[in-house]
Write an enzyme that holds these catalytic residues in place. Structure first.
Site, PDB file in Angstrom:
ATOM      1  N   GLN A 283     -24.732  -3.792 -19.752  1.00 41.07           N
ATOM      2  CA  GLN A 283     -23.752  -4.095 -18.714  1.00 41.07           C
ATOM      3  C   GLN A 283     -24.279  -5.168 -17.764  1.00 41.07           C
ATOM      4  O   GLN A 283     -23.547  -5.639 -16.897  1.00 41.07           O
ATOM      5  CB  GLN A 283     -23.419  -2.837 -17.897  1.00 41.07           C
ATOM      6  CG  GLN A 283     -22.718  -1.756 -18.702  1.00 41.07           C
ATOM      7  CD  GLN A 283     -22.413  -0.510 -17.893  1.00 41.07           C
ATOM      8  OE1 GLN A 283     -22.646   0.587 -18.354  1.00 41.07           O
ATOM      9  NE2 GLN A 283     -21.872  -0.657 -16.678  1.00 41.07           N
TER      10      GLN A 283
ATOM     11  N   ARG B 132     -18.804   5.436 -13.786  1.00 37.79           N
ATOM     12  CA  ARG B 132     -17.512   4.914 -13.356  1.00 37.79           C
ATOM     13  C   ARG B 132     -17.307   5.076 -11.852  1.00 37.79           C
ATOM     14  O   ARG B 132     -16.270   5.538 -11.379  1.00 37.79           O
ATOM     15  CB  ARG B 132     -16.367   5.588 -14.120  1.00 37.79           C
ATOM     16  CG  ARG B 132     -15.109   4.732 -14.087  1.00 37.79           C
ATOM     17  CD  ARG B 132     -14.033   5.213 -15.022  1.00 37.79           C
ATOM     18  NE  ARG B 132     -12.942   4.249 -15.027  1.00 37.79           N
ATOM     19  CZ  ARG B 132     -12.114   4.044 -16.032  1.00 37.79           C
ATOM     20  NH1 ARG B 132     -12.236   4.727 -17.139  1.00 37.79           N
ATOM     21  NH2 ARG B 132     -11.150   3.165 -15.952  1.00 37.79           N
ATOM     22  N   CYS B 133     -18.340   4.731 -11.085  1.00 38.79           N
ATOM     23  CA  CYS B 133     -18.169   4.750  -9.633  1.00 38.79           C
ATOM     24  C   CYS B 133     -19.243   3.896  -9.021  1.00 38.79           C
ATOM     25  O   CYS B 133     -20.255   3.610  -9.631  1.00 38.79           O
ATOM     26  CB  CYS B 133     -18.264   6.163  -9.070  1.00 38.79           C
ATOM     27  SG  CYS B 133     -19.912   6.852  -9.015  1.00 38.79           S
TER      28      CYS B 133
END
Lengths: 152, 784
Positions: free
Chosen positions: B223, B370-371
């Site tokens: 990522q 996802r935060c």
């Protein structure tokens, strides 16, 4: 995960025959279900390769088994450790041999097993009954082999 | 260049529901993921994992494994030590972690050896034959037992304690005093369970050290490819120009593909040693048991209030379980991430929060699933706390929130825990949600059902996130500031290539980045190729996680495009033969002021840039921009869940779920809606299904997708969405980021709804996941 099992077999042969049987690694090895091969290392130690199928886990486990007969001539401790495909099983079994005074012998046994790896996790839901089956079958085989000698 | 939102009334590309440019490739199986790549002479690696959670390694015997046909090498920590790679620094550099077990294993499934062979099958078969003799030690799986220091897990560390760090922010004495004197007071331990991002594509690498050029190419599930290049260089000593990282298509990441994992390092060493490419692709079990987990926060939440419901103080004390190494993925100066957002959308006069982290015999991690760093944990804590307070006050939870929201005229709002919220209108957003679901009618229905003994619940969550890390004065990872970058090159015929330091894992950057640039330049987004993930071509950036792509790289793209437009302005003046000052950018083209028929499009300017450049100026039309955000952005939302709980089975049916999100300016409403649907589905899974459980012996009980459940279309509720828009005042296009909001905001809405349903039974709190058996057990216990 830790599991505990126990059971009892009444064998129609005298205590000394039972005691001699459970002191013989080759005889014990022949009682473990699904044994693929065994290797007797010395009078108290042997290795066994056992076929295992627990849920989606299928393959061979290699176990090191050591017999530890107690000086009282009535108690036998057995340590089984080993595993396969990233799983480990450690099992401690104790059996007590009691003379019933009528040429029959009672074999009381108990075992605690601890399991780690895929066998504990993937097979968690079904392993308990599987382990119960393997252990009780082993002692049931001890009884049936000894019973065969009685009738022979 | 001044940074201010430019929001034209009629949009050219921004805000339009353009279909995703990447989808034709991905849905036709024409994507290219790491495991699709096959290089000549490539070998395959499999890892040997420990069945024990805590044990000394007595001996490792490679003989049988090396005898398997096709096996080329078996590597252990001893082999890595020769290359100085037995240990590597963790994410923020405060701890180190073993690559392969050094003398001891600290969690079940820890990597012990790597087997490299000519086929994947041979590598896995041989891995089973690596004979490792262990001496088992007692495992510590509970952070509250770890806290006692009876068993010290990390004897390699100078401080002989399992305590990793203490962190605090806010006003302790003032908060304690305010809580003590509050008329009403609630306190509850709220656990956010250990869960796992579980991307459908697990992690993997092909490490290719070319012995002729001395250059290492890594095809990596990353990522953050640039950050990984720098880390690889710092850790291995290979000069950064000799490292090329390519992150191809990624099948999800959710924070799981941010850290550096042992498999990457071992494959790299193997490639260096053997002189050929080495591929390692994780199994599902390896992904769930060894790579970055999320959460595992045990939070004691206390709120004080007046009898009228006005909040007076908030205190949250957390015990964090970090597993065997402190590998939590947080910026250097923020060991507990942005947990300080725990005051949420509410105007607390004072607040204090503290956190203590401990080692246990569990897999390391603590990624931002996802935060933005630890924002989900914080949002869950405050939203559960507000619900419990409403119950204590016998007040409607919507009214309590309305009474205590930060008001829109208070922005920019300085929170008691140190953030400056950029913008928002919390009252408007909640009101919209209440109106949409017809809240009053739902409460009426609930009252009727309760009278009949039926369990219906309504749960609200009105969260505020802090995303887009971040301003360089506060945010860095191992010293690298958390800016991001963009490069735009416009070709002579008016198409172009756009590159950014981010890396999409499914977010749709190929579409949204093109839309931002197209909007700024009046070009066709279909003819702007977006490229990310190749460190040889993309400008340096910190990557995609923590909802930072749009707030940071999205801003860089807009600013780079404005640089292109500045140069285009001069070319327009030159071509139209007027002074620069007589030209204006209007209706997506340059016009002579007051003479709209005398105009030139960006496409025409692009051609002129290469055929008729301004005399004395450079030819070409391109720009680079490195954007350092002045602040974080603060998206917010109001979510409402409506559930029915079956008293006899404990099963929850989510009847309705409405998400009203305010993420500022929307780039592509269709992509935003898709992001919200995806995030809500993950939030639903966390609330009802997912947990990584360790038994008392340290066995991981959720090692695959039959034990760690991923929701299918069958159990996923139907989602309703809505929006409000308060643009970020400091972002060039006013955008705030949305991909993570639904995962941050929804767990509390689900749990609040179920607790509301169970409230007639006197049940106040059950920890997630709210499985049938847990809810049923709680109902049975309440009946007694």
């Amino acid at each position: 995960m830790n599991l505990e099992y126990k059971g009892q077999e009444v064998v129609p042969v005298p205590k000394d025959k039972v005691w001699a049987f459970i002191n013989d690694p080759s005889k014990i090895a022949s009682c473990v279900p699904d044994v693929i091969s065994s290797n007797i290392r010395d009078p108290h130690n042997f290795d066994a390769v056992v076929g295992v199928a627990v849920g989606p886990v299928r393959g061979k486990f290699t176990f090191k088994i050591s017999l530890d007969p107690q000086p009282d001539g009535s108690h036998m401790n057995m340590k089984i450790s080993g595993g396969g495909f990233g799983s480990v099983v450690d099992l401690l079994a104790t059996s007590e041999v009691k003379d019933n005074g009528d040429s029959t012998t009672t074999l009381d046994w108990s075992a605690t097993a601890s399991m780690r790896g895929p066998v504990a996790t993937v097979g968690g839901r079904v392993i308990d009954t599987q382990a119960q089956r393997v252990i009780s079958q082993t002692f049931a085989n001890v009884k049936s082999q000894l019973s065969a000698t009685a009738t022979a | 260049m001044a940074i201010a939102p430019e929001v034209p009334k009629e949009r050219h590309a921004l805000g339009l529901p353009m279909k995703r440019k990447e989808d034709p490739r991905l849905i036709q199986g024409r994507g290219r993921f790491v495991d699709d790549i096959v290089l000549p002479n490539m070998l395959y690696m499999a890892l040997v994992h420990s069945p024990y959670p805590h044990a000394r390694i007595v001996k490792i015997d490679k003989t049988a494994a090396l005898a398997v046909p096709g096996v080329k090498a078996v590597l252990t920590a001893e082999d890595l030590a020769g290359a100085g790679l037995a240990w590597i620094p963790t994410f923020h550099g405060y701890d180190k972690q073993m690559v392969l077990a050094v003398g001891k294993v600290l969690y079940q499934y820890q990597e012990v050896a790597g087997v490299i062979a000519t086929s994947r099958e041979a590598a896995h078969d041989a891995a089973e034959l690596v004979d490792v003799e262990y001496e088992p030690l007692d495992p510590v799986v509970d952070p509250f037992i770890s806290k006692t220091d009876k068993t010290i897990l990390r004897d390699d560390r100078e401080n002989k304690t399992n305590h990793i760090y203490h962190w605090e922010v806010g006003h302790r004495a003032e908060t304690d005093a305010a809580l003590a004197s509050s008329e009403v007071h609630i306190k509850e331990r709220v656990v956010f369970q250990r869960c796992h991002p579980a991307p459908l594509e697990p992690c993997g690498v092909i490490a290719d050290m070319n012995p002729a050029t001395g250059r290492l190419t890594m095809y990596l599930t990353s990522q953050a490819p640039h950050a990984h290049r720098t880390v690889v260089s710092l850790v291995t000593g290979i000069p950064e120009d000799k490292i090329h990282i390519i992150s191809p298509d990624l099948g999800g990441g959710f924070g799981n593909k941010v850290p550096v994992y042992p498999g990457y390092v071992v494959a790299t060493v193997a490639s260096v040693v053997l002189g050929v490419p080495v591929k390692w692709i994780e199994t599902r079990t390896e992904n769930l048991t060894t790579t970055g987990f999320a959460r595992d926060y045990h939070m004691d939440v206390e709120i004080g209030a007046t009898k009228a419901g006005k909040i007076t103080a908030l205190k949250v004390a957390t015990v964090a379980d970090h597993g065997a190494f402190d590998a939590a993925a947080d910026p250097t100066k923020y060991p507990a991430g942005l947990f300080g957002i725990v005051t949420g959308s509410y105007d607390f006069p004072t607040a204090f929060t503290e956190l203590d982290a401990y080692f246990t015999n569990k897999a390391p991690g603590g990624v931002a699933y996802r935060c933005s760093f630890r924002v989900t944990e914080a949002s869950f804590a405050i939203e559960r706390g507000m619900e419990l307070l409403a119950r204590e006050l016998k007040m409607d939870p919507a009214d309590l929130r309305m009474l205590n929201f930060v008001k829109k005229e208070q922005f920019p709002y300085p929170s008691p825990l140190g953030f400056i919220y950029d913008s928002g209108d919390y009252h408007l957003t909640l009101q919209k949600a209440l109106d949409t679901v017809e809240y009053k009618a739902l409460r009426q229905e609930q009252a009727e059902k309760r009278a009949r003994g039926e369990l219906m619940g309504i749960g609200i969550s009105t969260f505020t996130e802090a995303v887009g890390a971040g301003p360089s004065k506060h945010f860095d990872i191992m010293g690298i500031k958390m800016f991001d970058s963009a490069e735009i090159r416009i070709h002579p015929t008016g198409s172009g290539i756009v590159r950014a330091g981010t890396k999409s894992q499914g977010q749709g950057h190929e579409t949204t980045w093109a839309q931002i640039v197209a909007e700024e330049l009046g070009l066709d987004p279909q003819n702007l190729l977006v490229e990310e993930g190749d460190t040889d071509t993309a400008p340096y950036g910190l990557g995609t996680y923590a909802s930072r792509s749009t707030p940071v790289a999205g801003a860089a793209l807009a600013m780079a495009a404005r640089r292109v437009r500045e140069k285009a302005h001069k070319i327009a003046a030159h071509v139209l033969e007027v002074a620069d000052a007589d030209i204006e950018w209007k209706d997506y083209k340059f016009q002579v002021k007051g003479v709209p028929e005398k105009s030139i499009t960006m496409k025409e300017i692009a051609f002129a840039a290469y055929t008729n450049p301004v005399p004395g100026s450079e030819a070409g039309l391109e720009a680079v921009y490195y954007y350092d955000p002045p602040n974080l952005t603060f998206p917010h939302g109001a979510y409402i869940a409506v559930v029915d709980v079956d008293k006899e089975t404990g099963e929850t049916h989510v009847r309705r779920f409405l998400a009203v999100d305010d993420c500022g300016t929307v780039i592509n409403p269709m992509i935003v809606e898709g992001q919200i649907h995806g995030g809500l589905t993950e939030g639903f899974a966390i609330a009802f299904m997912q947990e990584i459980i360790y038994d008392e012996s340290g066995n991981n009980l959720n090692t695959n997708f039959t034990d760690y459940l991923v929701p299918t279309a069958l159990e996923t509720p139907s989602w309703e969405t809505g929006s409000t828009c308060t643009p970020s005042p400091h972002h060039p296009i006013g955008a705030k980021g949305v991909g993570e909001s639904p995962n941050v905001g929804s767990p509390a809405a689900f749990v609040n709804a179920v607790m509301d349903a169970l409230s007639p039974l006197g049940i106040t709190h059950i920890d997630m996941p709210l499985s049938r058996s847990k809810v049923w057990t709680a109902i049975q216990a309440a009946k007694k």
